[in-house]
Design a protein around this motif. Structure first.
Motif, short mmCIF file in Angstrom:
data_model
loop_
_atom_site.label_atom_id
_atom_site.label_comp_id
_atom_site.label_asym_id
_atom_site.label_seq_id
_atom_site.Cartn_x
_atom_site.Cartn_y
_atom_site.Cartn_z
N GLY A 201 51.98 37.92 41.65
CA GLY A 201 50.55 38.24 41.69
C GLY A 201 49.78 37.79 40.47
O GLY A 201 48.55 37.85 40.45
N ILE A 202 50.48 37.32 39.44
CA ILE A 202 49.79 36.99 38.20
C ILE A 202 49.09 35.63 38.21
O ILE A 202 47.94 35.53 37.76
N PRO A 203 49.73 34.55 38.68
CA PRO A 203 49.20 33.22 38.32
C PRO A 203 47.74 32.96 38.66
O PRO A 203 46.92 32.76 37.74
N LEU A 204 47.36 32.92 39.93
CA LEU A 204 45.98 32.56 40.26
C LEU A 204 45.01 33.63 39.78
O LEU A 204 44.01 33.32 39.11
N ALA A 205 45.27 34.88 40.10
CA ALA A 205 44.34 35.95 39.72
C ALA A 205 44.28 36.11 38.21
O ALA A 205 43.20 36.26 37.63
N GLY A 206 45.43 36.09 37.56
CA GLY A 206 45.46 36.25 36.12
C GLY A 206 44.79 35.12 35.38
O GLY A 206 44.02 35.33 34.44
N LEU A 207 45.07 33.88 35.80
CA LEU A 207 44.43 32.73 35.17
C LEU A 207 42.92 32.74 35.39
O LEU A 207 42.14 32.38 34.49
N THR A 208 42.49 33.12 36.58
CA THR A 208 41.05 33.19 36.86
C THR A 208 40.37 34.18 35.93
O THR A 208 39.32 33.88 35.32
N ALA A 209 40.95 35.37 35.81
CA ALA A 209 40.37 36.37 34.92
C ALA A 209 40.40 35.91 33.47
O ALA A 209 39.41 36.03 32.73
N TYR A 210 41.53 35.38 33.05
CA TYR A 210 41.71 34.96 31.66
C TYR A 210 40.74 33.84 31.29
O TYR A 210 40.04 33.91 30.26
N GLN A 211 40.68 32.80 32.10
CA GLN A 211 39.81 31.66 31.79
C GLN A 211 38.34 32.04 31.86
O GLN A 211 37.52 31.52 31.09
N SER A 212 37.99 32.97 32.75
CA SER A 212 36.60 33.43 32.83
C SER A 212 36.20 34.21 31.57
O SER A 212 35.13 33.98 30.99
#
Length: 308
Positions: free
Chosen positions: A126-137
């Motif tokens: 569950g981390i990659p897409l959702a986590g990267l989206t939140a992090y990069q935003s």
């Protein structure tokens, strides 16, 4: 190998479960034995053809961009990973074809990082897409820092729940919109919850009379319009859902694979700063049902696909 595929654009009903050839392993890729994937709204939107103007589809397409699993075989140019390494990845390429809803996926090393040791495979997927989206935003578009007040829309969902945790880790105060049934969940993550819909502006102003320093919009439409009115002077606005944010002076964020960002998320998970709420787990052959649940739009956290 067993895999989920679709041979034309459409909804969950077009998905098929069956045999596909094991993917070839290029010089800069690794073959991963998939232990879990996850469902994101972009999966069924791509499947419906919404990304056709940007990404070619090489049918049959295996859906899915999130993965957690074990390295089976590295390509000849790969020095970063060895057989047996546990990894996570946002395996997005420049076309739709060889996704992660399968027993194996060939993943470019630019999409991978080490799996958090303290998370299960279903949680880690569950981390990659959702986590990267939140992090990069938060890091790149909004530049969130100590003492900021951040408004996160749809804060109980996959991206939103990670954005709340990451912003809190950065030292920000977080206000999160969600339905009332998820308010206690948001409080547990460290956010101050408020309901979305009519009267949102007044409710947020009651919590932040001087405005908010940053808004992460995950909804678009009216939520985005209201958000622009709630910014403090020099406030920052970003959306992953609505390109109209550009006309409001904000940033439109489309997540990209980044192994360093992904490794940062792994490190945060292992330090206890980032957790993953898995609301439902489906076997691979029930991927269509997982998509249908995602399409309802009320999921707390993530929906996982377990691959035997």
């Amino acid at each position: 190998m067993k895999a989920i595929t679709y041979r034309r654009y459409g909804g969950p009903e077009i998905l098929e479960y069956g045999e596909r050839p094991e993917p070839k392993v290029g010089p800069d890729t690794v073959l991963i034995r998939v232990r879990a994937a996850s469902v994101n709204p972009v999966d069924w939107k791509a499947q419906a053809g919404y990304l056709e103007p940007f990404l070619d589809a090489v049918f049959p397409v295996i859906p899915g961009w999130d993965v957690s699993g074990v390295v089976e075989r590295p390509g000849p140019a790969v020095t970063e990973f060895r057989p047996g390494d546990e990894v996570i990845g946002y395996v997005r390429e420049d076309f739709l074809s060889r996704g992660t809803c399968a027993e194996y996926v060939a993943a470019p090393i630019r999409t991978l990082a080490r799996k958090p040791r303290n998370l299960s495979f279903t949680q880690a997927a569950g981390i990659p897409l959702a986590g990267l989206t939140a992090y990069q935003s938060l890091v790149r578009a909004l530049r969130v820092g100590e003492g900021d007040t951040v408004l996160v829309h749809a804060a109980a969902g996959g991206v939103g729940s990670m954005a709340v945790q990451l912003a809190r880790h950065m030292g920000a105060r977080v206000i999160g919109t969600a339905g009332e049934r998820n308010h206690e969940y948001l409080r547990a993550l460290g956010a101050e919850p408020t309901t979305y819909g009519e009267g949102l502006a007044e409710r947020v102003r009651a919590l932040a009379p001087n405005g908010v320093d940053a808004v992460l919009d995950l909804v678009g439409g009216d939520a985005l319009t209201v958000s622009a009115e709630l910014l403090a002077p020099e406030g920052r606005l970003a959306s992953i859902a609505d390109p109209a944010v550009l006309g409001l002076g904000g940033h439109y964020v489309f997540v990209r694979p980044d192994p360093d960002d992904l490794q940062d998320l792994t490190d945060l998970a292992e330090r206890g700063a980032l957790g993953v709420e898995v609301s439902a787990v489906f076997p691979l052959q029930k991927t269509a049902d997982a998509q249908r649940l995602s399409m309802e739009g009320h999921t707390r956290g993530k929906i996982a696909i377990a691959v035997d």
